[in-house]
Design a protein around this motif. Structure first.
Motif, PDB file in Angstrom:
ATOM      1  N   HIS A 219      45.712  33.530  46.508  1.00 46.18           N
ATOM      2  CA  HIS A 219      44.432  33.376  45.824  1.00 46.18           C
ATOM      3  C   HIS A 219      44.194  34.545  44.858  1.00 46.18           C
ATOM      4  N   GLY A 220      44.540  35.745  45.296  1.00 48.64           N
ATOM      5  CA  GLY A 220      44.404  36.903  44.418  1.00 48.64           C
ATOM      6  C   GLY A 220      45.314  36.821  43.214  1.00 48.64           C
ATOM      7  N   ALA A 221      46.520  36.310  43.436  1.00 49.80           N
ATOM      8  CA  ALA A 221      47.478  36.188  42.330  1.00 49.80           C
ATOM      9  C   ALA A 221      47.054  35.124  41.326  1.00 49.80           C
ATOM     10  N   LYS A 222      46.311  34.110  41.776  1.00 46.62           N
ATOM     11  CA  LYS A 222      45.886  33.029  40.877  1.00 46.62           C
ATOM     12  C   LYS A 222      44.743  33.448  39.962  1.00 46.62           C
ATOM     13  N   LEU A 223      43.924  34.406  40.388  1.00 45.76           N
ATOM     14  CA  LEU A 223      42.732  34.777  39.619  1.00 45.76           C
ATOM     15  C   LEU A 223      43.113  35.729  38.491  1.00 45.76           C
ATOM     16  N   SER A 224      42.940  35.281  37.266  1.00 43.40           N
ATOM     17  CA  SER A 224      43.323  36.092  36.115  1.00 43.40           C
ATOM     18  C   SER A 224      42.261  37.136  35.798  1.00 43.40           C
ATOM     19  N   ARG A 225      42.684  38.225  35.184  1.00 43.74           N
ATOM     20  CA  ARG A 225      41.761  39.266  34.748  1.00 43.74           C
ATOM     21  C   ARG A 225      40.795  38.722  33.708  1.00 43.74           C
ATOM     22  N   GLU A 226      41.276  37.792  32.894  1.00 47.53           N
ATOM     23  CA  GLU A 226      40.429  37.187  31.864  1.00 47.53           C
ATOM     24  C   GLU A 226      39.265  36.418  32.485  1.00 47.53           C
ATOM     25  N   ALA A 227      39.547  35.721  33.603  1.00 50.87           N
ATOM     26  CA  ALA A 227      38.482  34.965  34.269  1.00 50.87           C
ATOM     27  C   ALA A 227      37.394  35.899  34.789  1.00 50.87           C
ATOM     28  N   ILE A 228      37.804  37.075  35.274  1.00 48.95           N
ATOM     29  CA  ILE A 228      36.823  38.047  35.762  1.00 48.95           C
ATOM     30  C   ILE A 228      35.957  38.560  34.612  1.00 48.95           C
ATOM     31  N   LEU A 229      36.590  38.864  33.477  1.00 43.73           N
ATOM     32  CA  LEU A 229      35.847  39.386  32.334  1.00 43.73           C
ATOM     33  C   LEU A 229      34.954  38.316  31.705  1.00 43.73           C
ATOM     34  N   ASP A 230      35.502  37.098  31.593  1.00 42.60           N
ATOM     35  CA  ASP A 230      34.722  36.015  30.989  1.00 42.60           C
ATOM     36  C   ASP A 230      33.523  35.643  31.855  1.00 42.60           C
ATOM     37  N   GLY A 231      33.643  35.869  33.158  1.00 40.12           N
ATOM     38  CA  GLY A 231      32.578  35.469  34.057  1.00 40.12           C
ATOM     39  C   GLY A 231      31.267  36.182  33.798  1.00 40.12           C
ATOM     40  N   ALA A 232      31.319  37.352  33.178  1.00 39.53           N
ATOM     41  CA  ALA A 232      30.102  38.121  32.944  1.00 39.53           C
ATOM     42  C   ALA A 232      29.332  37.639  31.726  1.00 39.53           C
ATOM     43  N   ARG A 233      29.899  36.768  30.920  1.00 41.54           N
ATOM     44  CA  ARG A 233      29.280  36.406  29.649  1.00 41.54           C
ATOM     45  C   ARG A 233      28.123  35.422  29.800  1.00 41.54           C
ATOM     46  N   ASN A 234      28.375  34.298  30.455  1.00 42.11           N
ATOM     47  CA  ASN A 234      27.314  33.303  30.631  1.00 42.11           C
ATOM     48  C   ASN A 234      26.532  33.644  31.892  1.00 42.11           C
ATOM     49  N   TRP A 235      25.846  34.796  31.860  1.00 40.75           N
ATOM     50  CA  TRP A 235      25.285  35.362  33.079  1.00 40.75           C
ATOM     51  C   TRP A 235      24.160  34.522  33.663  1.00 40.75           C
ATOM     52  N   ARG A 236      23.365  33.844  32.839  1.00 40.32           N
ATOM     53  CA  ARG A 236      22.267  33.026  33.372  1.00 40.32           C
ATOM     54  C   ARG A 236      22.804  31.880  34.222  1.00 40.32           C
ATOM     55  N   LEU A 237      23.861  31.237  33.745  1.00 46.75           N
ATOM     56  CA  LEU A 237      24.448  30.139  34.502  1.00 46.75           C
ATOM     57  C   LEU A 237      25.075  30.648  35.799  1.00 46.75           C
ATOM     58  N   HIS A 238      25.843  31.729  35.716  1.00 44.25           N
ATOM     59  CA  HIS A 238      26.513  32.241  36.907  1.00 44.25           C
ATOM     60  C   HIS A 238      25.501  32.778  37.922  1.00 44.25           C
TER      61      HIS A 238
ATOM     62  N   LEU B 107      42.438  42.954  51.664  1.00 46.81           N
ATOM     63  CA  LEU B 107      43.652  43.653  51.246  1.00 46.81           C
ATOM     64  C   LEU B 107      44.691  42.710  50.640  1.00 46.81           C
ATOM     65  N   PRO B 108      45.005  41.563  51.270  1.00 53.54           N
ATOM     66  CA  PRO B 108      45.955  40.633  50.635  1.00 53.54           C
ATOM     67  C   PRO B 108      45.464  40.106  49.294  1.00 53.54           C
ATOM     68  N   PHE B 109      44.143  39.851  49.190  1.00 52.67           N
ATOM     69  CA  PHE B 109      43.595  39.350  47.926  1.00 52.67           C
ATOM     70  C   PHE B 109      43.784  40.381  46.819  1.00 52.67           C
ATOM     71  N   VAL B 110      43.435  41.632  47.098  1.00 54.73           N
ATOM     72  CA  VAL B 110      43.589  42.695  46.100  1.00 54.73           C
ATOM     73  C   VAL B 110      45.058  42.893  45.763  1.00 54.73           C
ATOM     74  N   ALA B 111      45.919  42.879  46.790  1.00 55.62           N
ATOM     75  CA  ALA B 111      47.356  43.053  46.555  1.00 55.62           C
ATOM     76  C   ALA B 111      47.905  41.925  45.684  1.00 55.62           C
ATOM     77  N   GLY B 112      47.462  40.708  45.961  1.00 58.41           N
ATOM     78  CA  GLY B 112      47.912  39.579  45.151  1.00 58.41           C
ATOM     79  C   GLY B 112      47.476  39.696  43.714  1.00 58.41           C
ATOM     80  N   HIS B 113      46.227  40.145  43.510  1.00 59.73           N
ATOM     81  CA  HIS B 113      45.738  40.280  42.136  1.00 59.73           C
ATOM     82  C   HIS B 113      46.475  41.389  41.395  1.00 59.73           C
ATOM     83  N   LEU B 114      46.754  42.496  42.089  1.00 62.42           N
ATOM     84  CA  LEU B 114      47.494  43.586  41.459  1.00 62.42           C
ATOM     85  C   LEU B 114      48.935  43.178  41.145  1.00 62.42           C
ATOM     86  N   ALA B 115      49.453  42.244  41.954  1.00 64.68           N
ATOM     87  CA  ALA B 115      50.826  41.782  41.734  1.00 64.68           C
ATOM     88  C   ALA B 115      50.902  40.655  40.714  1.00 64.68           C
ATOM     89  N   ARG B 116      49.762  40.239  40.187  1.00 67.97           N
ATOM     90  CA  ARG B 116      49.743  39.101  39.259  1.00 67.97           C
ATOM     91  C   ARG B 116      50.667  39.292  38.049  1.00 67.97           C
TER      92      ARG B 116
END
Length: 329
Positions: A51-70, A175-184
């Protein structure tokens, strides 16, 4: 397209039912229990790593833009849902274990795959759905256990979170989630090219947790405590809960003046609860003998939300682009 989406889930629902039946007839006992628990723990670690490996850094950054909806999706998922869960858990004569299960269901993050799929069918804002659903799951890794500790200590049989549970959350989920994202950067391409394999890991992990949990619950006498009328009551409560949330998300989309595409995101992302996250979290947070009863409401709600949202998505798809945000009656 709608039939293809529904077909993705129907075999898995059947597999869940078959797993519960298997655990009822042939529960893990004796020397086999530690082996199943160890395999299940390893599967949970692998699940959250992927799950961590699937989540892109772009998705995290883009998530902050449409803040009212989120923020609206967040408020429904981790605000309105838990309030309704507290009300349900306080219903007199409701089995304490199932009452805890209903409350636990309301504390979970939103789904990812089905929220995005139904948003796409309804011709909503798919990019925003990806961000909202991803953020919900990311935040849920920390927020759901915190809400369990805060709200479930006095709900039915639901325990608070012990130091051991905190350690388990850190080691098996965070820890596995963070490790997976760092290994993306290293494995992200492989994960993207082998989505079918990742899906198999997702479902296999859930089935393992369900079998281990229901085995322990059956050995402790789950089915002697849960009657047919109790199951019917839980089914009705799940239907009522989903109906209230669907009406609330629809009304909130209108009140906030969201465009049709964004209102669809709020409707689908805000009304879902994740079986994929809920099952392994329950395996970490609760004693094995309690997990079976706690997971029953989630399994029922999972199927109900798929059926209801499939119908709503189809009706949205049939509307012209200039239609209002309200679902057709």
């Amino acid at each position: 397209m709608l039939r293809r989406v529904i077909a993705i889930f129907e075999p898995f629902v059947l597999a869940l039912l078959a797993t519960v039946l298997l655990a009822t007839l042939l529960p893990a006992r004796g020397a086999g229990v530690p082996w199943f628990e160890a395999i299940t723990d390893a599967a949970i670690v692998l699940l959250f790593f992927l799950h961590g490996a699937k989540l892109s850094r772009e998705a995290i950054l883009d998530g902050a833009r449409n803040w009212r909806l989120h923020l609206a999706v967040f408020a429904v998922t981790f605000g309105l849902f838990p309030l309704l869960g507290l009300g349900i858990a306080s219903i007199p004569r409701l089995d304490p274990g199932l009452a805890a299960g209903m409350l636990f269901l309301t504390l979970l993050p939103s789904t990812v795959q089905s929220s995005i799929a139904f948003t796409a069918i309804a011709r909503g804002n798919v990019a925003a759905a990806v961000c909202s659903a991803s953020f919900s799951n990311l935040i849920g890794i920390l927020l759901t256990p915190a809400l369990v500790a805060l709200l479930m200590a006095g709900a039915g049989d639901g325990p608070g979170i012990s130091l051991k549970s905190v350690e388990s959350i850190a080691l098996q989920l965070l820890l596995p989630f963070v490790a997976g994202h760092l290994a993306r950067p290293l494995i992200g391409g492989f994960v993207g090219r082998h989505k079918k394999m990742v899906g198999i890991v997702d479902r296999s992990s859930i089935l393992l947790v369900v079998y281990t949990a229901f085995s322990a619950a059956v050995v402790e006498g789950l089915w002697s405590r849960v009657s047919g009328m109790t199951l019917l009551l839980v089914l009705l409560l799940c239907c009522a809960l989903l109906a209230v949330i669907l009406c609330a998300t629809w009304g909130l989309g209108r009140a906030l003046g969201f465009a049709r595409a964004d209102a669809i995101v709020l409707l689908f992302c805000g009304s879902k609860k994740s079986l994929a996250s809920g099952v392994p979290m329950a395996g970490v947070l609760f004693p094995p003998a309690q997990i079976g009863g706690i997971l029953l409401p989630l399994m029922l709600f999972h199927q109900i939300q798929l059926i209801a949202c499939a119908i709503i998505a189809r009706r949205y798809a049939a509307q012209p682009d200039e239609a209002t945000v309200a679902p057709a009656n």
